[in-house]
Design an enzyme around this catalytic site. Structure first.
Site, PDB file in Angstrom:
ATOM      1  N   CYS B  77     -12.117  57.486  10.125  1.00 43.41           N
ATOM      2  CA  CYS B  77     -11.380  56.552   9.279  1.00 43.41           C
ATOM      3  C   CYS B  77      -9.909  56.950   9.186  1.00 43.41           C
ATOM      4  O   CYS B  77      -9.200  56.934  10.187  1.00 43.41           O
ATOM      5  CB  CYS B  77     -12.050  56.445   7.905  1.00 43.41           C
ATOM      6  SG  CYS B  77     -11.495  55.005   6.974  1.00 43.41           S
ATOM      7  N   HIS B 176     -17.304  54.570   9.594  1.00 42.79           N
ATOM      8  CA  HIS B 176     -17.862  55.787   8.998  1.00 42.79           C
ATOM      9  C   HIS B 176     -19.235  56.076   9.598  1.00 42.79           C
ATOM     10  O   HIS B 176     -20.226  55.533   9.114  1.00 42.79           O
ATOM     11  CB  HIS B 176     -17.991  55.618   7.485  1.00 42.79           C
ATOM     12  CG  HIS B 176     -16.677  55.612   6.777  1.00 42.79           C
ATOM     13  ND1 HIS B 176     -16.068  56.757   6.337  1.00 42.79           N
ATOM     14  CD2 HIS B 176     -15.826  54.604   6.473  1.00 42.79           C
ATOM     15  CE1 HIS B 176     -14.914  56.477   5.781  1.00 42.79           C
ATOM     16  NE2 HIS B 176     -14.736  55.162   5.851  1.00 42.79           N
ATOM     17  N   GLU B 178     -20.995  58.561   9.158  1.00 42.51           N
ATOM     18  CA  GLU B 178     -21.821  59.208   8.131  1.00 42.51           C
ATOM     19  C   GLU B 178     -22.481  58.213   7.193  1.00 42.51           C
ATOM     20  O   GLU B 178     -23.359  58.561   6.421  1.00 42.51           O
ATOM     21  CB  GLU B 178     -20.980  60.233   7.349  1.00 42.51           C
ATOM     22  CG  GLU B 178     -20.023  59.661   6.294  1.00 42.51           C
ATOM     23  CD  GLU B 178     -18.694  59.172   6.867  1.00 42.51           C
ATOM     24  OE1 GLU B 178     -18.592  59.009   8.095  1.00 42.51           O
ATOM     25  OE2 GLU B 178     -17.757  58.934   6.063  1.00 42.51           O
TER      26      GLU B 178
END
Lengths: 256, 195
Positions: B77, B176, B178
């Protein structure tokens, strides 16, 4: 293309998931971590946890729960309920929450939205608005803001508050219609559309989901960017995967 | 395997830590230059504002360190954006690892920032191995990196832009991983598997 999001909401009380009807008659709906994992596997795009006890002494318990959730799921989630300070937000974000939602405290101190978005970025500040169509204060009726979990009426129009909140730095609006919540008769598409067209941030429609078609309507008629529901998912009346297949067949962009 | 997450003033590190833990990798969060240099993998996350993040990195002398790293580095990001040449956000000169410029999304029809799940396509690079074209990943951003020679994945929102970049040992994802479900997990595994 950006997909429309399906968001199961877990109301948390004393560490358990609960669900009420029209903001009342709370009943138990299971362990929040287990539910979160289940929704994640079924294809939920995001989760929202609202701590409806949210007294100060419980806050520690909440951050422990948030850590447990964050370590177990791989999709974004929002935590809300009784958040009123920068420190509250810092603790929750550090525990692994991606966003926080603010409601009553932000209404009482609008400056809070500005401080939070300056400190942590607009992207993690969700303004939750509980609204009810009120026939008493305006001749043709009006969607007004309610506070304290729907217990306290204000004279502020939901639309005005949404616009103001976004100006202050809210990155998303979570709009719950108290008229629709728990009824399973569909989302409040009229006010959702009005707000969605008036602000430049995503609007999450909430309250009233009963059928798969209701989600379809929230996205098409209500112009919502995301739709949130609780009991239809908790009690397996609607499967998230089936719902997404249904929406996909109806030409709604969803993540499958 | 020693993986470190660079600690600086642009948050959201907890999610990254948890995500690596889920794939069996314990990460160390640090701003210690020696530990960063000695790591097998370096993750450069970030949610926040470009100019304040850059000045923090400069103050801590992390800007030069990051540029000189030889092991695989993954910017996420804002981390990815800071690895680009320049960002319109705060009129910021960034690290200049990728040749791209970072611009603000401008639109009256689309909501900005983009928040939610969008597709990635025209995928290349081992970072995106075993990822299907048009997979959905999770984005939250108001600025985007232009297309260019370092582009290894494209996404369309308002316009076509770089959703992932690669140059030599440097990788970046605008989305993202994650928070991108099983797809994101696979991308993190691919990163850990990079030589």
């Amino acid at each position: 293309m950006l997909a429309k999001r399906i968001i199961p909401c877990l109301d948390i009380k004393d560490g358990r998931t609960v669900k009420g009807i029209n903001f009342e008659n709370i009943r138990d709906a299971g362990d929040p971590v287990e539910l979160a994992i289940r929704y994640c596997k079924e294809g939920a795009d995001e989760l929202v946890f609202l701590d409806i006890t949210a007294t100060n002494e419980k806050r520690k318990t909440l951050s422990e729960l948030v850590k447990k959730i964050a370590s177990n799921i791989n999709i974004p989630f929002t935590v809300g309920g009784g958040i009123s300070t920068i420190e509250d937000v810092r603790v929750l974000l550090n525990s692994g929450a991606d966003k926080v939602s603010v409601n009553t405290s932000a209404f009482k101190t609008p400056e809070l939205i500005k401080e939070l978005s300056n400190q942590f970025g607009s992207q993690c500040i969700v303004l939750a608005i509980d609204t009810k169509f009120d026939l008493d204060s305006y001749p043709d009726g009006e969607w007004l803001v309610y506070l304290n979990g729907g217990k306290v009426k204000t004279n502020k129009k939901a639309l005005d508050w949404a616009i103001e909140g976004v100006k202050l730095g809210a990155g998303e609006i979570l709009l719950t219609s108290m008229n629709n919540d728990g009824t399973k008769n569909g989302f409040a598409n009229e006010i959702t559309k009005l707000i969605s067209e008036s602000v430049n941030v995503p609007v999450i429609a909430s309250g009233g989901a009963g059928l798969m078609q209701h989600f379809n309507d929230a996205f098409t008629i209500g112009q919502a960017d995301a739709a949130l529901a609780a009991s239809v998912f908790h009690y397996k009346e609607i499967g998230i995967f089936e719902l997404k297949e249904f929406l996909y067949k109806n030409n709604i962009q969803v993540r499958i | 395997m020693k993986a470190v997450v660079i600690k600086y003033n642009a948050g959201n590190i907890t999610s990254v830590e948890f995500a690596f833990k889920r794939i069996g990798v314990d990460v160390v969060v640090t701003d210690d230059v020696e530990i960063i240099k000695a790591a097998d993998k370096v993750i450069f996350p970030g949610v926040g504002e470009a100019s304040s993040a850059m000045s923090y990195l400069k103050d801590k002398k992390l800007d030069k360190i990051i540029k000189d790293l030889k092991q695989p580095v993954l910017g996420i990001c804002l981390g990815m954006q800071l690895m680009c040449d320049y960002s319109e956000e705060g009129n910021t000169n960034c690290l200049g690892i990728f040749s791209q410029k970072v611009n603000k999304f401008k639109s009256t029809d689309f909501k900005v920032p983009q928040i939610g799940w969008n597709n990635i396509y025209d995928l290349k690079s081992p970072l995106l191995k075993n990822i299907n074209e048009n997979s959905y990943v999770y984005f939250v951003h108001g600025y985007y990196a232009e297309l260019g020679e370092n582009t290894i994945s494209k996404t369309n929102y308002i316009l076509e832009y770089s959703s992932a970049l690669n140059k030599n040992n440097f990788y970046g994802t605008q989305f993202h991983p994650e928070k991108s479900g099983d797809i994101g997990e696979q991308i993190l595994k691919n990163f850990i598997g990079l030589k």
